[in-house]
Design a protein around this motif. Structure first.
Motif, PDB file in Angstrom:
ATOM      1  N   SER A 177      27.611  24.250 -10.343  1.00 45.92           N
ATOM      2  CA  SER A 177      27.090  25.585 -10.092  1.00 45.92           C
ATOM      3  C   SER A 177      26.704  25.778  -8.629  1.00 45.92           C
ATOM      4  CB  SER A 177      25.862  25.843 -10.980  1.00 45.92           C
ATOM      5  OG  SER A 177      24.838  24.888 -10.724  1.00 45.92           O
ATOM      6  N   ARG A 178      26.962  24.745  -7.804  1.00 48.20           N
ATOM      7  CA  ARG A 178      26.651  24.799  -6.372  1.00 48.20           C
ATOM      8  C   ARG A 178      27.830  24.240  -5.574  1.00 48.20           C
ATOM      9  NH1 ARG A 178      21.387  24.191  -4.450  1.00 48.20           N
ATOM     10  NH2 ARG A 178      21.900  22.268  -3.346  1.00 48.20           N
ATOM     11  N   PRO A 179      27.979  24.638  -4.316  1.00 45.07           N
ATOM     12  CA  PRO A 179      29.004  24.015  -3.475  1.00 45.07           C
ATOM     13  C   PRO A 179      28.791  22.500  -3.420  1.00 45.07           C
ATOM     14  CG  PRO A 179      28.157  25.990  -2.424  1.00 45.07           C
ATOM     15  CD  PRO A 179      27.270  25.733  -3.607  1.00 45.07           C
ATOM     16  N   ALA A 180      29.866  21.747  -3.575  1.00 42.32           N
ATOM     17  CA  ALA A 180      29.778  20.285  -3.603  1.00 42.32           C
ATOM     18  C   ALA A 180      29.818  19.723  -2.191  1.00 42.32           C
ATOM     19  CB  ALA A 180      30.919  19.704  -4.432  1.00 42.32           C
ATOM     20  N   ARG A 181      29.145  18.565  -2.031  1.00 45.02           N
ATOM     21  CA  ARG A 181      29.082  17.883  -0.737  1.00 45.02           C
ATOM     22  C   ARG A 181      29.705  16.506  -0.903  1.00 45.02           C
ATOM     23  NH1 ARG A 181      22.758  18.918  -0.099  1.00 45.02           N
ATOM     24  NH2 ARG A 181      22.938  18.609  -2.343  1.00 45.02           N
ATOM     25  N   PRO A 182      31.015  16.410  -0.765  1.00 44.59           N
ATOM     26  CA  PRO A 182      31.731  15.181  -1.114  1.00 44.59           C
ATOM     27  C   PRO A 182      31.675  14.100  -0.041  1.00 44.59           C
ATOM     28  CG  PRO A 182      33.279  16.799  -0.319  1.00 44.59           C
ATOM     29  CD  PRO A 182      31.938  17.479  -0.356  1.00 44.59           C
ATOM     30  N   LEU A 183      32.128  12.920  -0.416  1.00 39.49           N
ATOM     31  CA  LEU A 183      32.428  11.847   0.522  1.00 39.49           C
ATOM     32  C   LEU A 183      33.947  11.773   0.614  1.00 39.49           C
ATOM     33  CD1 LEU A 183      30.792   8.411   0.954  1.00 39.49           C
ATOM     34  CD2 LEU A 183      33.272   8.551   0.739  1.00 39.49           C
ATOM     35  N   ILE A 184      34.469  11.878   1.826  1.00 39.46           N
ATOM     36  CA  ILE A 184      35.916  11.946   2.038  1.00 39.46           C
ATOM     37  C   ILE A 184      36.353  10.794   2.925  1.00 39.46           C
ATOM     38  CG2 ILE A 184      37.819  13.393   2.839  1.00 39.46           C
ATOM     39  CD1 ILE A 184      35.849  15.796   2.586  1.00 39.46           C
ATOM     40  N   LYS A 185      37.419  10.133   2.516  1.00 38.84           N
ATOM     41  CA  LYS A 185      37.961   9.010   3.291  1.00 38.84           C
ATOM     42  C   LYS A 185      39.401   9.344   3.687  1.00 38.84           C
ATOM     43  CE  LYS A 185      37.085   4.893   1.773  1.00 38.84           C
ATOM     44  NZ  LYS A 185      37.134   3.669   0.933  1.00 38.84           N
ATOM     45  N   LEU A 186      39.651   9.362   4.995  1.00 33.64           N
ATOM     46  CA  LEU A 186      40.995   9.583   5.514  1.00 33.64           C
ATOM     47  C   LEU A 186      41.493   8.289   6.140  1.00 33.64           C
ATOM     48  CD1 LEU A 186      39.112  12.325   6.376  1.00 33.64           C
ATOM     49  CD2 LEU A 186      41.434  13.179   6.788  1.00 33.64           C
ATOM     50  N   VAL A 187      42.675   7.856   5.763  1.00 36.71           N
ATOM     51  CA  VAL A 187      43.264   6.622   6.279  1.00 36.71           C
ATOM     52  C   VAL A 187      44.441   6.978   7.185  1.00 36.71           C
ATOM     53  CG1 VAL A 187      44.444   4.469   5.684  1.00 36.71           C
ATOM     54  CG2 VAL A 187      42.555   5.307   4.245  1.00 36.71           C
ATOM     55  N   GLY A 188      44.475   6.351   8.362  1.00 38.71           N
ATOM     56  CA  GLY A 188      45.565   6.597   9.288  1.00 38.71           C
ATOM     57  C   GLY A 188      45.085   6.521  10.721  1.00 38.71           C
ATOM     58  N   ASP A 189      45.997   6.792  11.657  1.00 36.79           N
ATOM     59  CA  ASP A 189      45.700   6.738  13.086  1.00 36.79           C
ATOM     60  C   ASP A 189      46.094   8.044  13.751  1.00 36.79           C
ATOM     61  OD1 ASP A 189      44.994   3.754  13.562  1.00 36.79           O
ATOM     62  OD2 ASP A 189      46.859   3.653  12.423  1.00 36.79           O
TER      63      ASP A 189
END
Length: 252
Positions: free
Chosen positions: A163-175
């Motif tokens: 019911s609220r905007p989510a605050r995720p943990l995001i992992k990006l792999v690469g260079d």
């Protein structure tokens, strides 16, 4: 389950147990009193009286306040009352700080809680086989289903069930240079080395090992949240992207 009718904004937990800091209260023979309830958080507004002005001047602090809740518990059955009371006291004092708190009859949600001792828990348990356990709670709770890391496909649509905007943990792999687009919001990253982790709840950006701050790689701010409902996530430059979405709702 208690027959007591809850007041508006309350959620009756009922006869159950809780899990905190990796251990269940039943590991120590403790159960929750049926009358325990959780209440909704208070929105933070500062009211000020000014001479010559009718009524109050309200300042919106744009947040919800944390909650203090007393959880009444009792020993269901223990063979050594003194030893069990000592173990409960030690458990609650271990690793002071914020930990996940869950209730057995409300398993779909995870609360963020901090224990602090207002009563002498050990003494009251030894004398009466019951006590009050105090927790400070964040005003929000997470859906259990949103705390598992998911591997995304480029252009995938996610559904924020909270019911609220989510605050995720995001992992990006690469260079190299990368962009991450969440709905109509874009994160621009430059000169990424191996990968980067963006924690929107904690408002941190660190290297792929989670140890070194990497704010210098970020060229857009503030960090975007996941709006309620459907949202598309896409990217350029990254080899892979994963996320712990953290769907959330207000208490209770």
């Amino acid at each position: 389950m208690s027959n007591t009718n809850p007041r508006k904004g309350e959620f009756i937990i009922g006869l159950a147990y809780f899990e905190y800091n990796g251990k269940k209260s039943t590991d120590f023979g403790l159960m929750i009193d049926p009358e325990f309830s959780l209440v909704s958080p208070e929105y933070d507004v500062t009211l000020e009286e000014i001479s010559g002005v009718d009524g109050d001047i309200a300042t919106d602090n744009k947040r919800y306040k944390g909650l203090t809740r007393e959880i009444p518990v009792f020993f269901d059955s223990v063979s050594n009352l003194n030893q069990s009371a000592d173990e409960v006291s030690n458990w609650l004092k271990t690793n002071a700080g914020w930990h996940e708190l869950t209730f057995s009859d409300n398993p779909n949600f995870v609360y963020q809680a901090l224990h602090y001792e207002q009563y002498d828990i050990k003494k009251t348990l030894q004398e009466y086989s019951k006590t009050i356990i105090n927790f400070r709670l964040k005003p929000y709770k997470f859906y259990q289903s949103g705390l598992t890391e998911i591997q995304l496909t480029n252009g995938q649509t996610l559904n924020n069930i909270g019911s609220r905007p989510a605050r995720p943990l995001i992992k990006l792999v690469g260079d190299g240079d990368m962009t991450l687009t969440i709905g109509d919001q874009t994160i621009n990253l430059q000169a990424v080395d191996t990968g980067i982790i963006i924690d929107i709840l904690a408002d941190t950006v660190v290297n792929i090992n989670g140890r070194i701050p990497e704010w210098t790689k970020l060229y857009t701010y503030p960090l975007p949240k996941l709006p309620v409902g459907d949202v598309t996530v896409a990217w350029t430059g990254a080899e892979s992207v994963s996320m712990i979405p953290r769907w959330e709702a207000l208490l209770p």
